[in-house]
Design a protein around this motif. Structure first.
Motif, PDB file in Angstrom:
ATOM      1  N   VAL A 164       0.814  -1.224   0.000  1.00  0.00           N
ATOM      2  CA  VAL A 164       0.000   0.000   0.000  1.00  0.00           C
ATOM      3  C   VAL A 164       0.842   1.265   0.000  1.00  0.00           C
ATOM      4  CG1 VAL A 164      -1.931  -1.131   1.142  1.00  0.00           C
ATOM      5  CG2 VAL A 164      -0.209   0.056   2.519  1.00  0.00           C
ATOM      6  N   ASP A 165       2.123   1.149   0.349  1.00  0.00           N
ATOM      7  CA  ASP A 165       2.956   2.348   0.328  1.00  0.00           C
ATOM      8  C   ASP A 165       3.374   2.741  -1.074  1.00  0.00           C
ATOM      9  OD1 ASP A 165       4.607   0.081   0.130  1.00  0.00           O
ATOM     10  OD2 ASP A 165       6.346   1.220   0.793  1.00  0.00           O
ATOM     11  N   LYS A 166       3.067   1.904  -2.060  1.00  0.00           N
ATOM     12  CA  LYS A 166       3.456   2.209  -3.441  1.00  0.00           C
ATOM     13  C   LYS A 166       2.385   3.084  -4.105  1.00  0.00           C
ATOM     14  CE  LYS A 166       6.350  -1.854  -4.141  1.00  0.00           C
ATOM     15  NZ  LYS A 166       6.624  -3.045  -4.963  1.00  0.00           N
ATOM     16  N   THR A 167       2.204   4.252  -3.550  1.00  0.00           N
ATOM     17  CA  THR A 167       1.232   5.174  -4.123  1.00  0.00           C
ATOM     18  C   THR A 167       1.836   5.885  -5.320  1.00  0.00           C
ATOM     19  OG1 THR A 167       1.928   7.065  -2.823  1.00  0.00           O
ATOM     20  CG2 THR A 167       0.340   5.583  -1.801  1.00  0.00           C
ATOM     21  N   PHE A 168       0.993   6.552  -6.090  1.00  0.00           N
ATOM     22  CA  PHE A 168       1.477   7.219  -7.294  1.00  0.00           C
ATOM     23  C   PHE A 168       2.326   8.441  -6.994  1.00  0.00           C
ATOM     24  CE2 PHE A 168      -1.993  10.035  -6.495  1.00  0.00           C
ATOM     25  CZ  PHE A 168      -3.127   9.262  -6.294  1.00  0.00           C
ATOM     26  N   ASP A 169       2.393   8.876  -5.741  1.00  0.00           N
ATOM     27  CA  ASP A 169       3.266   9.991  -5.382  1.00  0.00           C
ATOM     28  C   ASP A 169       4.624   9.529  -4.861  1.00  0.00           C
ATOM     29  OD1 ASP A 169       1.653  12.042  -6.108  1.00  0.00           O
ATOM     30  OD2 ASP A 169       0.820  12.387  -4.123  1.00  0.00           O
ATOM     31  N   MET A 170       4.745   8.263  -4.510  1.00  0.00           N
ATOM     32  CA  MET A 170       5.926   7.807  -3.802  1.00  0.00           C
ATOM     33  C   MET A 170       6.893   6.990  -4.654  1.00  0.00           C
ATOM     34  SD  MET A 170       5.681   8.955  -0.689  1.00  0.00           S
ATOM     35  CE  MET A 170       6.726   7.895   0.298  1.00  0.00           C
ATOM     36  N   VAL A 171       6.375   6.119  -5.489  1.00  0.00           N
ATOM     37  CA  VAL A 171       7.235   5.162  -6.178  1.00  0.00           C
ATOM     38  C   VAL A 171       8.028   5.840  -7.284  1.00  0.00           C
ATOM     39  CG1 VAL A 171       7.261   3.100  -7.626  1.00  0.00           C
ATOM     40  CG2 VAL A 171       5.777   3.205  -5.629  1.00  0.00           C
ATOM     41  N   GLY A 172       9.341   5.646  -7.274  1.00  0.00           N
ATOM     42  CA  GLY A 172      10.196   6.187  -8.310  1.00  0.00           C
ATOM     43  C   GLY A 172      11.067   5.134  -8.946  1.00  0.00           C
ATOM     44  N   ALA A 173      10.915   3.877  -8.513  1.00  0.00           N
ATOM     45  CA  ALA A 173      11.741   2.803  -9.050  1.00  0.00           C
ATOM     46  C   ALA A 173      11.428   2.579 -10.522  1.00  0.00           C
ATOM     47  CB  ALA A 173      11.505   1.514  -8.268  1.00  0.00           C
ATOM     48  N   ASN A 174      12.471   2.384 -11.322  1.00  0.00           N
ATOM     49  CA  ASN A 174      12.311   2.140 -12.751  1.00  0.00           C
ATOM     50  C   ASN A 174      12.318   0.627 -12.955  1.00  0.00           C
ATOM     51  OD1 ASN A 174      12.444   2.040 -15.543  1.00  0.00           O
ATOM     52  ND2 ASN A 174      13.925   3.701 -15.699  1.00  0.00           N
ATOM     53  N   ALA A 175      11.150  -0.006 -12.811  1.00  0.00           N
ATOM     54  CA  ALA A 175      11.061  -1.467 -12.789  1.00  0.00           C
ATOM     55  C   ALA A 175      10.115  -1.966 -13.868  1.00  0.00           C
ATOM     56  CB  ALA A 175      10.602  -1.949 -11.419  1.00  0.00           C
ATOM     57  N   PHE A 176      10.646  -2.712 -14.812  1.00  0.00           N
ATOM     58  CA  PHE A 176       9.872  -3.289 -15.904  1.00  0.00           C
ATOM     59  C   PHE A 176       8.795  -4.217 -15.350  1.00  0.00           C
ATOM     60  CE2 PHE A 176       9.375  -6.694 -19.139  1.00  0.00           C
ATOM     61  CZ  PHE A 176       8.993  -5.924 -20.224  1.00  0.00           C
ATOM     62  N   GLY A 177       7.551  -4.016 -15.788  1.00  0.00           N
ATOM     63  CA  GLY A 177       6.446  -4.880 -15.393  1.00  0.00           C
ATOM     64  C   GLY A 177       5.801  -4.561 -14.066  1.00  0.00           C
ATOM     65  N   GLN A 178       6.311  -3.552 -13.337  1.00  0.00           N
ATOM     66  CA  GLN A 178       5.707  -3.235 -12.036  1.00  0.00           C
ATOM     67  C   GLN A 178       4.317  -2.649 -12.216  1.00  0.00           C
ATOM     68  OE1 GLN A 178       7.229   0.023  -9.632  1.00  0.00           O
ATOM     69  NE2 GLN A 178       8.174   0.972 -11.427  1.00  0.00           N
ATOM     70  N   ARG A 179       3.502  -2.783 -11.184  1.00  0.00           N
ATOM     71  CA  ARG A 179       2.123  -2.320 -11.242  1.00  0.00           C
ATOM     72  C   ARG A 179       1.899  -1.179 -10.253  1.00  0.00           C
ATOM     73  NH1 ARG A 179      -0.995  -5.932 -14.060  1.00  0.00           N
ATOM     74  NH2 ARG A 179      -2.949  -5.299 -13.093  1.00  0.00           N
ATOM     75  N   PHE A 180       0.997  -0.286 -10.648  1.00  0.00           N
ATOM     76  CA  PHE A 180       0.609   0.835  -9.820  1.00  0.00           C
ATOM     77  C   PHE A 180      -0.894   0.751  -9.575  1.00  0.00           C
ATOM     78  CE2 PHE A 180       4.316   2.029 -12.186  1.00  0.00           C
ATOM     79  CZ  PHE A 180       5.078   2.809 -11.323  1.00  0.00           C
TER      80      PHE A 180
END
Length: 427
Positions: A50-66
């Motif tokens: 749940v901490d992977k909000t659209f304001d927080m995540v900056g990782a450049n990860a192929f296939g990751q979901r938001f």
């Protein structure tokens, strides 16, 4: 309520190192890892995402979901329903209007965003609005979706790559994304001096075209055979080529523009390749000295739509507004004009029933094809402070879904740049 501090028997950790990363506590002992998010006796592991909000995540990860960030509202003026597909602080924009937006199966919309630290490409589910990152590293954001197959084509350095988008999205949904290379196929290697720019996929998906600058004042179009990877030159012209687009409904035809960043001497051009490989290159809609043409798109196999600008006094002396052109007969059809500088971008349904145009202040109108008096305001205010095309607010670049039911566009209504969607016709 006060939260009790996390206590640990330190003597039991005499040979262990305690690492704290975010809210994850890991005790390390050889190859042993303990993954826990237990605070004050409560285990939060089930909510680890749940901490992977659209304001927080900056990782450049192929296939990751938001997670979905969509927001539905009624337009304050028209009362029509609008869905903001993105609402984050990041820059989000749709693929340029000359290219397909929806995957061929209609299940995802592909768009651009800097949510992973740079401009990359993402796919959003039309069902639940969850977002999947489909590009990473040096991929960039210039992707061309397949017309019939769930593929996406792009250049990485000197390679033309085909991405199996269907397999990636399925694996991402299942939480089991494999190595990036397992979804990719290198179609061909481009000479390093060419530096591919615009890209267009032929209707039959047997060829892909790209444009490149040969030297100052000259550009060329090249063809890539997608089966063999062979590359051949199609034509060279004495100006900069921009907005290369294949006819989505007929093989061997592409439209492009004389790109100046402003008013071109002759904006719209078409190149056709016959069965013998012979190339015909010709201008479409011959312009006068007082004509400023922009934003040409295919409407169906035989018709294109475009806008003749009217935002300057000298341009209002002649014909201006939205037009369509039959590229077989040169028949021209007028679709209307608005005040305060007039229309800007153009889209239309393939059955030639509806045209959509926008104005510089971000109002979007639905026009009955060839009937300028039958015009309906769809939605408003998507460029709140703009009265000209030269502001920093989002350019609509709107597109209509292949089934003619949805309108997709860029907006600066909620944030600096979002993508929004709304029904084209009321039920």
């Amino acid at each position: 309520m006060k939260i009790k501090p996390l206590t640990t028997n330190l003597s039991a950790l005499s040979m262990k190192k305690l690492m704290v990363t975010g809210s994850i506590i890991m005790g390390l002992s050889g190859a042993h890892f303990v993954h826990a998010q237990t605070v004050a006796g409560k285990d939060y592991s089930a909510r680890s995402e749940v901490d992977k909000t659209f304001d927080m995540v900056g990782a450049n990860a192929f296939g990751q979901r938001f997670p979905a960030e969509s927001f539905t509202f009624e337009d304050e003026v028209t009362g029509k329903k609008v869905i903001a597909l993105t609402t984050s602080r990041h820059q989000n924009s749709k693929i340029y209007q000359t290219h397909p937006q929806w995957t061929p199966d209609g299940k995802h919309i592909v768009f651009r965003s800097d949510r992973s630290g740079k401009g990359l490409t993402y796919a959003i589910s039309v069902d639940d609005h969850e977002i999947t990152q489909i590009a990473s590293g040096d991929d960039g954001s210039s992707f061309h979706l397949g017309w019939k197959k769930n593929h996406a084509y792009h250049f990485r350095n000197d390679s033309l790559i085909r991405l199996d988008l269907n397999a990636l999205l399925e694996d991402s949904d299942a939480g089991d994304v494999a190595n990036k290379s397992s979804y990719e196929k290198v179609i061909g290697i481009i000479d390093q001096h060419l530096h591919p720019n615009g890209m267009a996929l032929d209707h039959d998906e047997a060829s892909l075209y790209f444009s490149t600058r040969v030297m100052d004042g000259e550009s060329s179009i090249y063809q890539v055979d997608l089966a063999s990877g062979n590359i051949s030159e199609v034509l060279t012209v004495p100006f900069r080529i921009g907005h290369l687009q294949a006819n989505p409904y007929k093989t061997g035809e592409m439209m492009y523009c004389w790109e100046t960043g402003g008013d071109a001497p002759q904006r719209i051009w078409m190149a056709s390749i016959d069965s013998d490989g012979q190339v015909t290159n010709r201008p479409l809609y011959h312009e006068s000295d007082e004509t400023w043409v922009t934003h040409e798109v295919f409407l169906d196999q035989d018709h294109i739509g475009f806008n003749v600008m009217g935002h300057l006094d000298r341009l209002q002396k002649g014909d201006n507004g939205i037009y369509s052109l039959n590229i077989r007969t040169d028949k021209l059809t007028f679709h209307g004009q608005q005040n305060w500088g007039g229309y800007w971008h153009t889209a239309g349904t393939t059955d030639l029933k509806w045209i959509v145009g926008d104005t510089f202040n971000g109002d979007i109108y639905l026009i009955e094809y060839g009937q300028p008096n039958h015009t309906t305001l769809l939605t408003t205010g998507h460029r709140l402070t703009s009265k000209s095309p030269f502001s920093s607010e989002a350019h609509s670049h709107h597109s209509i879904s292949p089934d003619g039911k949805w309108l997709l566009f860029n907006s600066s209504l909620l944030t600096e740049s979002d993508i929004m969607i709304m029904p084209l016709i009321d039920d």
